[in-house]
Design an enzyme around this catalytic site. Structure first.
Site, mmCIF file in Angstrom:
data_model
loop_
_atom_site.group_PDB
_atom_site.id
_atom_site.type_symbol
_atom_site.label_atom_id
_atom_site.label_comp_id
_atom_site.label_asym_id
_atom_site.label_seq_id
_atom_site.Cartn_x
_atom_site.Cartn_y
_atom_site.Cartn_z
ATOM 1 N N CYS A 78 -3.967 0.437 14.283
ATOM 2 C CA CYS A 78 -4.767 0.805 13.104
ATOM 3 C C CYS A 78 -5.905 -0.197 12.894
ATOM 4 C CB CYS A 78 -3.886 0.857 11.860
ATOM 5 S SG CYS A 78 -4.785 1.387 10.373
ATOM 6 N N THR B 164 0.814 -1.218 0.000
ATOM 7 C CA THR B 164 0.000 0.000 0.000
ATOM 8 C C THR B 164 0.845 1.266 0.000
ATOM 9 O OG1 THR B 164 -0.123 0.051 2.421
ATOM 10 C CG2 THR B 164 -1.843 -1.175 1.243
ATOM 11 N N ARG C 156 -7.421 -3.936 8.123
ATOM 12 C CA ARG C 156 -7.119 -5.369 8.158
ATOM 13 C C ARG C 156 -5.622 -5.595 8.334
ATOM 14 N NH1 ARG C 156 -8.820 -8.655 2.934
ATOM 15 N NH2 ARG C 156 -7.041 -7.455 2.120
ATOM 16 N N CYS D 238 1.436 2.859 9.464
ATOM 17 C CA CYS D 238 0.337 2.987 10.418
ATOM 18 C C CYS D 238 0.841 2.892 11.839
ATOM 19 C CB CYS D 238 -0.690 1.860 10.205
ATOM 20 S SG CYS D 238 -1.357 1.736 8.537
#
Length: 502
Positions: free
Chosen positions: A36, A28, A39, A32
């Site tokens: 977070c 991605t 998923r 994070c």
């Protein structure tokens, strides 16, 4: 923590680890916080970074869903006494903004090239990248919490130009400043107000006893404190400042609200950092309490007051003077002496009701302030000598030191012993493993808690290392509670009517 320990933390979405490391996902291109809600990514696609700056440098952008910059800082910078930990304390205090990388390196005793190599190896990013991440975090806080003009936020966060600010916000958050401001989850203070109001993130649980600690030591005219608030004046690099922190245990989320009544915007980042240090807001209370509760002498008090914080210092030089005056006397006596000394301080340029004076500078104490002190001449001379050394620059210490460095700098001073160094280490650099064994209140606290009948436990509490500073805080509180209970009248005394005077 190893890879799989961290992976289990993100799979559990454990909020305790927010700010302690960052999760970057190759598929991605974002990073994070551990909690977070997205998923959990496959382990093969995950890289963990010690700092958000390292994730930035690796080409990742901040997650828009979990906002990884909106978390407490890592407690590692106080636990670690290596160059990386010392550097991060100074970077968070704004040293690079004020003095550049060369100034940071000089404070740590390295060349800028050596420092860059050390930080890149230890933290995955060099000093400029780390400072840039700190500026981005400050900017995000101001964008979502205040109505300040974007141009003012840029310079308050430490950026040299609005263009640099816009570029950094775009690179880090993949949003414009206006779009980032639109993500605000809390009410923003209006642009027209003269004060800035911010929510301070922290890890729960939070014991508000830190406010009581500060309140009983507050100096009239400079500080004010209650069991749920603290306010004071402060001299920073570019001018006088004034702030207040309020804790509302009954409100949703139990917010800690910082109201900055006055500050030069160039000092704002340093002020935010120092307030966080003052209230120990980057601590990991769950890990600390778990270690302390394993000691039977501390188990009950930890259960009663989870989330104990260790109060820091907003001015290292001031803290040394307070420590020297306060050693070997009661808190009340030290406060009386400091109130007398405060007359030597200057009037604040940003006064408010009840807060109208600054704590005297080292130069003011060395020149005339020492004449206001009472007590043994040797102690007065020691305070004056330390103040003169700080005023002349012969004694230079602060957030970038470690315990051994403080010992080397402070112990040669007349009137400074191991207790003073330990107390300064606890409150200035947040050293977590200081135990003040010779402190009278510590000894009283030990006597008031559970006994050690078989003698199996050590007298210096090494079993709870590296959190002995927090054990000291619990012992101080236990001693104060025992003293208050001893002074309180018994039920029989309360019920016995007083005889009328003839």
């Amino acid at each position: 923590m190893d890879f799989w320990q961290r992976y289990r933390a993100i799979d559990a979405r454990d909020t305790r680890f927010d700010g302690q490391f960052y999760t970057a996902v190759r598929t991605t291109g974002i990073y994070c916080r551990p909690s977070c809600p997205a998923r959990t990514p496959k382990a093969d696609n995950v890289t963990f970074y010690e700092t958000s700056a390292a994730a930035h440098d690796a080409g990742y952008r901040a997650c828009k869903r979990c906002l990884p910059e909106a978390v407490p800082g890592t407690p590692a910078w106080n636990v670690r006494s290596d160059i990386a930990g010392r550097a991060m304390r100074l970077i968070n205090d704004g040293v690079i903004n004020r003095d550049g990388v060369e100034g940071l390196a000089a404070r740590l005793g390295y060349s800028s090239r050596q420092l860059n190599r050390i930080l890149s190896h230890e933290l995955g990013a060099g000093p400029l990248s780390l400072a840039r991440a700190s500026r981005a975090q400050t900017a995000r806080t101001l964008l979502v919490s205040t109505g300040m003009k974007v141009s003012d936020i840029a310079f308050a966060a430490g950026f040299s130009s609005v263009r640099q600010f816009n570029e950094t916000i775009g690179e880090v958050f993949a949003m414009t400043p206006s779009a980032l401001r639109a993500t605000a989850r809390h009410h923003r203070s209006p642009a027209a107000t003269t004060a800035l109001t911010l929510n301070l993130p922290y890890r729960e649980p939070f014991d508000p006893g830190v406010f009581d600690f500060l309140a009983v030591r507050a100096i009239h005219g400079i500080e004010e404190g209650t069991s749920s608030s603290y306010a004071r004046t402060l001299k920073l690099t570019h001018g006088d400042a004034r702030f207040r922190v309020d804790y509302d245990a009954g409100a949703a989320g139990r917010p800690l609200v910082l109201t900055i009544g006055a500050v030069d915007l160039r000092d704002l980042a340093a002020l935010l950092s120092r307030v966080r240090r003052l209230l120990d807001l980057d601590a990991d209370p769950v890990a600390i309490d778990a270690a302390l509760a394993a000691d039977p002498r501390l188990a009950a008090t930890v259960a009663r007051t989870p989330g104990m914080r260790m109060p820091g210092a907003v001015d290292p030089q001031e803290l040394l003077i307070r420590a020297m005056i306060g050693q070997q006397i009661t808190v009340a006596a030290a406060r009386t002496a400091l109130v007398q000394l405060s007359v030597a301080g200057s009037a604040s340029l940003v006064p408010d009701d009840g807060l109208h004076r600054l704590f005297p500078t080292a130069a003011q104490i060395a020149e005339t302030g020492f004449e206001l002190l009472r007590g043994p001449q040797r102690r007065i001379d020691s305070v004056r000598g330390a103040a003169a050394a700080m005023a002349s620059g012969d004694l230079d210490f602060g957030y970038g030191d470690d315990v051994h460095g403080l010992e080397a700098k402070l112990l040669p001073l007349a009137g400074v012993g191991p207790w003073t160094v330990g107390y300064v280490a606890m409150r200035v650099i947040g050293a977590p493993d200081v135990f003040l064994a010779n402190d009278a209140a510590v000894r009283n606290g030990i006597r008031s808690l559970a006994q050690n009948p078989d003698g199996a436990l050590t007298t210096d509490f090494r079993e709870v290392s590296p959190w002995r500073s927090y054990a000291t805080m619990h012992l101080w509180r236990a001693a104060a509670a025992a003293q208050a209970a001893a002074r309180a009248p018994s039920p029989a005394q309360k019920q016995t009517p007083k005889k009328a005077k003839p």
